[in-house]
Design a protein around this motif. Structure first.
Motif, PDB file in Angstrom:
ATOM      1  N   ALA A 186      73.933  94.802  10.691  1.00  0.00           N
ATOM      2  CA  ALA A 186      73.342  95.322  11.923  1.00  0.00           C
ATOM      3  C   ALA A 186      74.325  96.030  12.841  1.00  0.00           C
ATOM      4  CB  ALA A 186      72.655  94.176  12.675  1.00  0.00           C
ATOM      5  N   LEU A 187      75.430  95.398  13.175  1.00  0.00           N
ATOM      6  CA  LEU A 187      76.336  95.979  14.162  1.00  0.00           C
ATOM      7  C   LEU A 187      76.978  97.270  13.667  1.00  0.00           C
ATOM      8  CD1 LEU A 187      78.061  92.755  15.563  1.00  0.00           C
ATOM      9  CD2 LEU A 187      76.227  94.100  16.602  1.00  0.00           C
ATOM     10  N   SER A 188      77.461  97.256  12.428  1.00  0.00           N
ATOM     11  CA  SER A 188      78.094  98.470  11.900  1.00  0.00           C
ATOM     12  C   SER A 188      77.076  99.553  11.593  1.00  0.00           C
ATOM     13  CB  SER A 188      78.943  98.149  10.665  1.00  0.00           C
ATOM     14  OG  SER A 188      78.193  97.483   9.680  1.00  0.00           O
ATOM     15  N   PRO A 215      84.906  96.600  11.768  1.00  0.00           N
ATOM     16  CA  PRO A 215      85.487  96.613  10.419  1.00  0.00           C
ATOM     17  C   PRO A 215      85.287  95.306   9.659  1.00  0.00           C
ATOM     18  CG  PRO A 215      87.211  96.410  12.081  1.00  0.00           C
ATOM     19  CD  PRO A 215      85.945  96.727  12.814  1.00  0.00           C
ATOM     20  N   GLY A 216      85.048  94.217  10.384  1.00  0.00           N
ATOM     21  CA  GLY A 216      84.816  92.948   9.705  1.00  0.00           C
ATOM     22  C   GLY A 216      83.543  92.929   8.886  1.00  0.00           C
ATOM     23  N   SER A 265      79.042  94.776   3.443  1.00  0.00           N
ATOM     24  CA  SER A 265      78.299  96.007   3.174  1.00  0.00           C
ATOM     25  C   SER A 265      78.171  96.187   1.664  1.00  0.00           C
ATOM     26  CB  SER A 265      79.017  97.217   3.792  1.00  0.00           C
ATOM     27  OG  SER A 265      79.114  97.099   5.194  1.00  0.00           O
ATOM     28  N   ALA A 266      77.176  96.948   1.222  1.00  0.00           N
ATOM     29  CA  ALA A 266      76.899  97.003  -0.212  1.00  0.00           C
ATOM     30  C   ALA A 266      76.152  98.275  -0.586  1.00  0.00           C
ATOM     31  CB  ALA A 266      76.066  95.792  -0.632  1.00  0.00           C
ATOM     32  N   ASN A 296      92.555  94.788   6.994  1.00  0.00           N
ATOM     33  CA  ASN A 296      92.483  93.758   5.951  1.00  0.00           C
ATOM     34  C   ASN A 296      92.469  94.347   4.530  1.00  0.00           C
ATOM     35  OD1 ASN A 296      92.397  91.061   5.169  1.00  0.00           O
ATOM     36  ND2 ASN A 296      90.166  90.998   5.118  1.00  0.00           N
ATOM     37  N   GLY A 297      93.369  95.298   4.272  1.00  0.00           N
ATOM     38  CA  GLY A 297      93.451  95.913   2.953  1.00  0.00           C
ATOM     39  C   GLY A 297      92.568  97.124   2.767  1.00  0.00           C
ATOM     40  N   TRP A 298      91.705  97.407   3.743  1.00  0.00           N
ATOM     41  CA  TRP A 298      90.830  98.579   3.687  1.00  0.00           C
ATOM     42  C   TRP A 298      91.441  99.719   4.484  1.00  0.00           C
ATOM     43  CZ3 TRP A 298      86.947  98.815   0.386  1.00  0.00           C
ATOM     44  CH2 TRP A 298      86.269  97.647   0.001  1.00  0.00           C
ATOM     45  N   MET A 299      91.143 100.941   4.072  1.00  0.00           N
ATOM     46  CA  MET A 299      91.475 102.128   4.838  1.00  0.00           C
ATOM     47  C   MET A 299      90.227 103.002   4.913  1.00  0.00           C
ATOM     48  SD  MET A 299      94.244 105.173   4.034  1.00  0.00           S
ATOM     49  CE  MET A 299      95.579 103.990   3.896  1.00  0.00           C
TER      50      MET A 299
END
Length: 227
Positions: A90-92, A101-102, A107-108, A168-171
């Motif tokens: 919802a938030l993103s 980003p959390g 997400s999928a 957390n490892g994502w860019m």
């Protein structure tokens, strides 16, 4: 129009554009990024199509389940068709991963079948879909085989500036021109290599995201990071 089909006019030009061609561009899948909002409603408690304030889903759907979703432009489908859709909690879904980003890990990519129209007007519709497959973005590197990602980020070269978010490892890379067209890329760093798992491409009459497990050469990524 066929009562089992949906096609909405573009809010800008007021015309119904040609249906998007979902070529996967040598990725594993091509999915829609926009045009759908995920709910946890049942058919007997749907808000009206004019209602803007309602609780969006925060958890990805489960394979085999049926879900009710709100669709609007550029969604264009006929009952019985299957398609991939990007699910964002919802938030993103409202504010983007750069604000939340959390929610990337929940997400999928979701493969759906359009089952039936429940309620429809000229610009929106509540429909029922069946969930066939769910691939969490955090699992993409394990689900899809690695392949060469050389040149996959060339679309960024036409833009003057790139925005970069690290979490957390994502860019997350993104670039656009005054809201007219843009691109974005979600990259996971794993074992000192950069795995492109999602590449978005959007413009006036299209909004597509490609999913895969593309290994981006470090020198190509570095060129974008210094822009």
């Amino acid at each position: 129009m066929n009562k089992n089909s949906i096609a909405f006019p573009c809010p800008a030009c007021k015309k119904i554009p040609e249906k998007m061609t979902m070529d996967n561009q040598n990725f594993e899948i091509a999915a829609f990024e926009t045009g759908m909002e995920w709910s946890d409603f049942q058919a007997d408690n749907l808000p009206s199509l004019d209602e803007k304030i309602w609780m969006r889903s925060s958890e990805p759907p489960l394979p085999g389940s049926s879900r009710i979703v709100l669709v609007y432009y550029p969604f264009q489908m006929t009952a019985g068709e299957s398609f991939w859709m990007l699910f964002m909690p919802a938030l993103s879904s409202f504010n983007g991963w750069d604000e939340h980003p959390g929610e990337i890990d929940s997400s999928a990519f979701v493969r759906c079948v359009f089952e039936q129209i429940l309620l429809q007007d000229e610009n929106r519709a509540w429909i029922q879909i069946k969930i066939q497959n769910v691939i969490l973005l955090k699992d993409a590197c394990a689900v899809w085989p690695e392949s060469d990602g050389s040149g996959c980020l060339d679309s960024f070269q036409i833009f003057r500036d790139n925005d970069v978010l690290r979490y957390n490892g994502w860019m997350l890379l993104s670039a656009s021109t005054e809201g007219d067209l843009g691109t974005w890329a979600l990259i996971k760093k794993k074992n000192e290599r950069h795995h492109l798992v999602a590449l978005g491409d959007w413009g006036f009459h299209y909004d597509i995201v490609y999913g895969g497990n593309k290994i981006i050469p470090e020198e190509e990524l570095n060129k974008l990071l210094i822009k």
